[in-house]
Each structure stands twice: as structure tokens, then as C-alpha cells.
Write a protein that holds these residues in place. Structure first.
Motif, PDB file in Angstrom:
ATOM      1  N   GLY A   1       0.817  -1.192   0.000  1.00  0.00           N
ATOM      2  CA  GLY A   1       0.000   0.000   0.000  1.00  0.00           C
ATOM      3  C   GLY A   1       0.857   1.252   0.000  1.00  0.00           C
ATOM      4  N   ALA A   2       0.299   2.349  -0.508  1.00  0.00           N
ATOM      5  CA  ALA A   2       1.028   3.614  -0.565  1.00  0.00           C
ATOM      6  C   ALA A   2       0.060   4.786  -0.450  1.00  0.00           C
ATOM      7  N   SER A   3      -0.915   4.639   0.449  1.00  0.00           N
ATOM      8  CA  SER A   3      -1.898   5.695   0.666  1.00  0.00           C
ATOM      9  C   SER A   3      -1.483   6.524   1.875  1.00  0.00           C
ATOM     10  N   GLY A   4      -2.414   7.309   2.385  1.00  0.00           N
ATOM     11  CA  GLY A   4      -2.152   8.076   3.591  1.00  0.00           C
ATOM     12  C   GLY A   4      -1.836   7.180   4.775  1.00  0.00           C
ATOM     13  N   HIS A   5      -2.481   6.019   4.837  1.00  0.00           N
ATOM     14  CA  HIS A   5      -2.204   5.075   5.920  1.00  0.00           C
ATOM     15  C   HIS A   5      -0.758   4.581   5.831  1.00  0.00           C
ATOM     16  N   ALA A   6      -0.301   4.283   4.644  1.00  0.00           N
ATOM     17  CA  ALA A   6       1.083   3.846   4.468  1.00  0.00           C
ATOM     18  C   ALA A   6       2.056   4.948   4.881  1.00  0.00           C
ATOM     19  N   SER A   7       1.730   6.187   4.557  1.00  0.00           N
ATOM     20  CA  SER A   7       2.572   7.306   4.954  1.00  0.00           C
ATOM     21  C   SER A   7       2.645   7.418   6.473  1.00  0.00           C
ATOM     22  N   GLU A   8       1.520   7.207   7.135  1.00  0.00           N
ATOM     23  CA  GLU A   8       1.491   7.254   8.597  1.00  0.00           C
ATOM     24  C   GLU A   8       2.311   6.113   9.202  1.00  0.00           C
ATOM     25  N   LEU A   9       2.184   4.923   8.649  1.00  0.00           N
ATOM     26  CA  LEU A   9       2.971   3.793   9.148  1.00  0.00           C
ATOM     27  C   LEU A   9       4.454   4.007   8.885  1.00  0.00           C
ATOM     28  N   LEU A  10       4.775   4.595   7.741  1.00  0.00           N
ATOM     29  CA  LEU A  10       6.172   4.903   7.447  1.00  0.00           C
ATOM     30  C   LEU A  10       6.726   5.879   8.482  1.00  0.00           C
ATOM     31  N   GLY A  11       5.937   6.881   8.880  1.00  0.00           N
ATOM     32  CA  GLY A  11       6.378   7.811   9.915  1.00  0.00           C
ATOM     33  C   GLY A  11       6.690   7.101  11.216  1.00  0.00           C
ATOM     34  N   ALA A  12       5.856   6.144  11.603  1.00  0.00           N
ATOM     35  CA  ALA A  12       6.110   5.364  12.814  1.00  0.00           C
ATOM     36  C   ALA A  12       7.368   4.521  12.656  1.00  0.00           C
ATOM     37  N   ALA A  13       7.538   3.910  11.487  1.00  0.00           N
ATOM     38  CA  ALA A  13       8.728   3.100  11.238  1.00  0.00           C
ATOM     39  C   ALA A  13       9.992   3.965  11.268  1.00  0.00           C
ATOM     40  N   GLU A  14       9.899   5.183  10.745  1.00  0.00           N
ATOM     41  CA  GLU A  14      11.043   6.093  10.791  1.00  0.00           C
ATOM     42  C   GLU A  14      11.431   6.401  12.238  1.00  0.00           C
ATOM     43  N   SER A  15      10.438   6.621  13.085  1.00  0.00           N
ATOM     44  CA  SER A  15      10.703   6.895  14.494  1.00  0.00           C
ATOM     45  C   SER A  15      11.328   5.689  15.192  1.00  0.00           C
ATOM     46  N   VAL A  16      10.785   4.510  14.933  1.00  0.00           N
ATOM     47  CA  VAL A  16      11.329   3.283  15.517  1.00  0.00           C
ATOM     48  C   VAL A  16      12.773   3.079  15.047  1.00  0.00           C
ATOM     49  N   ALA A  17      13.025   3.313  13.782  1.00  0.00           N
ATOM     50  CA  ALA A  17      14.379   3.137  13.237  1.00  0.00           C
ATOM     51  C   ALA A  17      15.365   4.087  13.923  1.00  0.00           C
ATOM     52  N   ARG A  18      14.976   5.338  14.101  1.00  0.00           N
ATOM     53  CA  ARG A  18      15.857   6.294  14.795  1.00  0.00           C
ATOM     54  C   ARG A  18      16.135   5.844  16.221  1.00  0.00           C
ATOM     55  N   ALA A  19      15.080   5.425  16.927  1.00  0.00           N
ATOM     56  CA  ALA A  19      15.221   5.023  18.331  1.00  0.00           C
ATOM     57  C   ALA A  19      16.094   3.781  18.490  1.00  0.00           C
TER      58      ALA A  19
END
Length: 139
Positions: free
Chosen positions: A11-29
Motif C-alpha cells: 500500500g502507498a496511501s495516507g495510511h502507508a505514509s502514517e505507518l512509514l512515519g512510525a517506522a522512521e521513528s522506531v528506526a531512529r530510536a
């Protein structure tokens, strides 16, 4: 030491963008170098993923379990998510459990495969979260 993390997303909708944001945060942490591989069968808005660690690599049927470390179904509508999970069930994907570093998880909580907890989600002790669930703040 930074480790790589290849997250496959259907998927690549708004939901995917939101999940990507969470994954970006997890990756940084967790000091992980994230690359999100997006598999889509519908039109999407490329601007949602501009300047982010994501790339569209093909359609859903092009995905193979070994091309990413873990996978998420990034479809917000529950019925659509369930239908896609059923379609992919026998293909051997290793489903992620994406737990945002700013969520709160009580003792003894069980989180099902493919589930996502976004920032601000709070789970009381001994809660069981099913597979491919999506929890955000205030849920």
C-alpha cells in the motif's frame, strides 16, 4: 552501530505514509537504517514519500517474502486490510509488529503479527491485540 532494516509495505496511501512515519521513528530510536519497499496496485501520491526512505518497487504480486526483513499491510480500511491479508496468507511473509517508541505497553501484553501501535497508543496490562490490528492515540 547502525543495522539495516528493509520493511516491505503493501500500500502507498495516507495510511502507508502514517505507518512509514512510525517506522522512521522506531528506526531512529533503535539505530536502524530504514528502507521501506512499497508494493502497490493502485494509483498513489508520490509526494507522500518524497525525501523519505521509501521506494515503490512493484505491484503486490511482485513482492517476494525474501525481498524485505519484515512486512506490513498498510491499508487503513479494515475490510480492505483483511482481504489483502487473506490474499497474502499462504505466501510466507514475515509480518512485523510495529510498536512506536512513544506508545505504552503494559505488562503481559500480547501483540499479534502485522499489528501497529502508533505514538500515544496505550495498552493496559494483559491485553491481547489480534493480528494486523492498528491502534492509535485514544483507542
Amino acid at each position: 552501530m547502525t543495522t539495516s532494516w528493509r520493511l516491505g509495505m503493501f500500500g502507498a496511501s495516507g495510511h502507508a505514509s502514517e505507518l512509514l512515519g512510525a517506522a522512521e521513528s522506531v528506526a531512529r530510536a533503535r539505530s536502524r537504517d530504514l528502507t521501506a519497499l512499497l508494493y502497490v496496485d493502485e494509483p498513489f501520491e508520490p509526494r507522500r514519500f518524497a525525501d523519505r526512505p521509501a521506494q515503490v518497487v512493484g505491484g503486490i504480486e511482485d513482492a517476494s517474502p525474501g525481498s524485505a526483513d519484515e512486512w506490513l499491510v498498510a491499508v487503513g480500511y479494515p475490510r480492505g486490510r483483511a482481504e489483502l491479508v487473506a490474499r497474502l496468507a499462504m505466501r510466507g511473509f514475515r509480518w512485523a509488529r510495529l510498536i512506536h517508541d512513544r506508545s505504552t505497553v503494559g505488562t503481559g501484553v500480547v501483540i499479534g503479527e502485522g499489528s501497529v501501535l502508533l505514538a500515544g497508543a496505550t495498552l493496559s496490562p494483559l491485553v491481547d491485540v489480534g493480528a494486523h490490528a492498528y491502534l492509535s492515540q485514544g483507542v
